[in-house]
Design a protein around this motif. Structure first.
Motif, short mmCIF file in Angstrom:
data_model
loop_
_atom_site.label_atom_id
_atom_site.label_comp_id
_atom_site.label_asym_id
_atom_site.label_seq_id
_atom_site.Cartn_x
_atom_site.Cartn_y
_atom_site.Cartn_z
N LEU A 86 0.93 -1.20 -0.15
CA LEU A 86 -0.08 0.08 0.04
C LEU A 86 0.75 1.18 0.01
O LEU A 86 0.32 2.26 -0.55
CB LEU A 86 -0.79 0.24 1.23
N GLU A 87 2.16 1.03 0.38
CA GLU A 87 3.03 2.25 0.58
C GLU A 87 2.95 3.21 -0.70
O GLU A 87 3.20 2.65 -1.74
CB GLU A 87 4.26 1.81 1.02
N PRO A 88 2.79 4.55 -0.51
CA PRO A 88 3.04 5.26 -1.71
C PRO A 88 4.50 5.26 -2.24
O PRO A 88 5.42 4.94 -1.46
CB PRO A 88 2.85 6.66 -0.91
N ASP A 89 4.79 5.40 -3.37
CA ASP A 89 6.09 5.51 -4.15
C ASP A 89 6.75 6.76 -3.56
O ASP A 89 6.38 7.88 -3.53
CB ASP A 89 5.80 5.66 -5.52
N GLN A 90 8.05 6.49 -2.99
CA GLN A 90 8.83 7.75 -2.91
C GLN A 90 9.91 7.75 -3.69
O GLN A 90 10.68 8.68 -3.48
CB GLN A 90 9.51 7.40 -1.11
N GLY A 91 10.01 6.97 -4.73
CA GLY A 91 11.36 7.40 -5.69
C GLY A 91 12.54 6.74 -5.11
O GLY A 91 13.63 7.01 -5.84
N ARG A 98 10.51 -2.30 -7.11
CA ARG A 98 9.13 -2.58 -7.07
C ARG A 98 8.22 -2.08 -8.33
O ARG A 98 7.65 -2.87 -8.92
CB ARG A 98 8.32 -1.49 -5.87
N ARG A 99 8.85 -1.02 -8.70
CA ARG A 99 8.14 -0.85 -10.22
C ARG A 99 8.25 -1.70 -11.33
O ARG A 99 7.40 -1.92 -12.03
CB ARG A 99 8.51 0.78 -10.77
N VAL A 105 -1.88 -2.96 -10.54
CA VAL A 105 -2.03 -1.72 -9.44
C VAL A 105 -3.64 -1.52 -9.41
O VAL A 105 -4.29 -1.46 -10.56
CB VAL A 105 -1.28 -0.33 -9.99
N ILE A 106 -4.15 -1.26 -8.13
CA ILE A 106 -5.50 -0.76 -8.34
C ILE A 106 -5.33 0.55 -7.51
O ILE A 106 -4.89 0.84 -6.35
CB ILE A 106 -6.38 -1.42 -7.02
N HIS A 107 -5.86 1.52 -8.36
CA HIS A 107 -5.76 2.97 -8.05
C HIS A 107 -7.01 3.21 -7.17
O HIS A 107 -8.19 3.29 -7.71
CB HIS A 107 -5.71 3.88 -9.10
N LEU A 108 -6.97 3.77 -6.11
CA LEU A 108 -7.94 3.96 -5.25
C LEU A 108 -8.42 5.60 -5.28
O LEU A 108 -7.44 6.40 -5.28
CB LEU A 108 -7.79 3.54 -3.85
#
Ligand code: ZN
Length: 289
Positions: A86-91, A98-99, A105-108
């Motif tokens: 669930l973690e947001p992408d931090q770059g 991960r990418r 991907v389920i975009h909520l």
């Protein structure tokens, strides 16, 4: 490979953050993961999910099930290394990995993205119009759902005793998802140790007391592992990216050559039903005590 406690922990995380949220889009990056009779129309089926609410996240055996308010159901088998994050992408560099391995991907609308990440690519997805065990649709059959035995945590002793009327080693029966669902190699070994039963014992040779004790220990071991967040050897992470903490509480699995916590005798490892099997030769005797 994630077993019942690991999948349950992923489900707990997804329940907390995704249930009640609207799915804006379900993006499939590896269409090969979609299986079953609905494979040919996955684009249309998933387009229908856009704008619907995720109403339920459940688990059956080692499968994870997301249900939308339209009745549409996404049924995942996590395979060897599949996980949801669930973690947001931090770059960062971890995000780059991960990418690379994100298959879906389920975009909520109101929450973080739900990413399905699977380095070994054994994960599978089935799309079901409904999930009704009394009226199983062909996709449910294809996903092997109708062949699953009773859930280990809900199994009744009378049913377990019936299942034990087989002439095969108890360890191989515990791995058979058609007989008892959810156990894998780690928790089968741990349950047999906790019950003091040698993994090679024939099912039919177990006494009533042993059967009762084994079922109790299976449930106790699974519950303890769920509470500890599951077991991580290398890959498993829960939906928040945390490792499971049950590994250091394992009594025999992965401890070959080390002293048994109970008697001090070195834990042994053998191969049974094609799987590495760990046991204490002193605490788990090959005949009833
Ligand atoms: Zn021992």
């Amino acid at each position: 490979m994630p077993e019942l406690p690991e999948v349950e922990n992923i489900a707990i995380g997804l329940r907390q953050r995704a249930v009640g949220e609207c799915a804006e889009e379900v993006e499939v990056r590896r269409p090969g993961m979609v299986k079953g009779p609905n494979r040919g129309r996955w684009r249309r089926l998933l387009a229908g999910v856009a704008g619907s609410e995720i109403t339920r996240v459940t688990r059956r055996a080692k499968r994870l099930i997301l249900t939308c308010d339209t009745g549409m159901t996404l049924l995942f088998q996590l395979g060897m290394t599949g996980k949801f994050l669930l973690e947001p992408d931090q770059g960062g560099s971890a995000d780059e990995m991960r990418r690379k391995h994100t298959q879906l991907v389920i975009h909520l609308e109101g929450g973080p993205d739900v990413q399905f990440i699977d380095t070994r690519r054994f994960g599978r997805l089935w799309l079901l119009d409904c999930l009704d065990p009394d009226d199983p649709d062909p996709a449910m059959e294809a996903a092997g759902m109708s062949r699953l035995g009773p859930e280990a945590l809900q199994m009744r002793v009378a049913v377990f005793r019936r299942v034990l009327q087989a002439d095969r080693p108890i360890k191989s029966l515990l791995l058979d998802q058609g007989r008892i669902a959810g156990l894998g190699n780690i928790y089968a070994d741990e349950s047999l140790f906790a019950a003091g039963i040698h993994p090679m014992r024939r099912c039919r040779g177990l006494t009533d007391d042993e059967a009762l004790r084994l079922l109790r220990e299976i449930k106790a071991v699974l519950r303890r592992a769920i509470r500890a967040g599951g077991t991580t050897f290398s890959d498993f992470r829960n939906a928040y990216g945390d490792m499971g903490r049950f590994r250091r509480r394992l009594k025999v699995y992965g401890r070959q050559g080390q002293p048994c916590h109970v008697c001090g005798c070195p834990v042994e490892k053998t191969v049974l039903a094609g799987r590495g099997t760990h046991f204490c030769p002193q605490c788990q005797t090959p005949a009833p005590k």
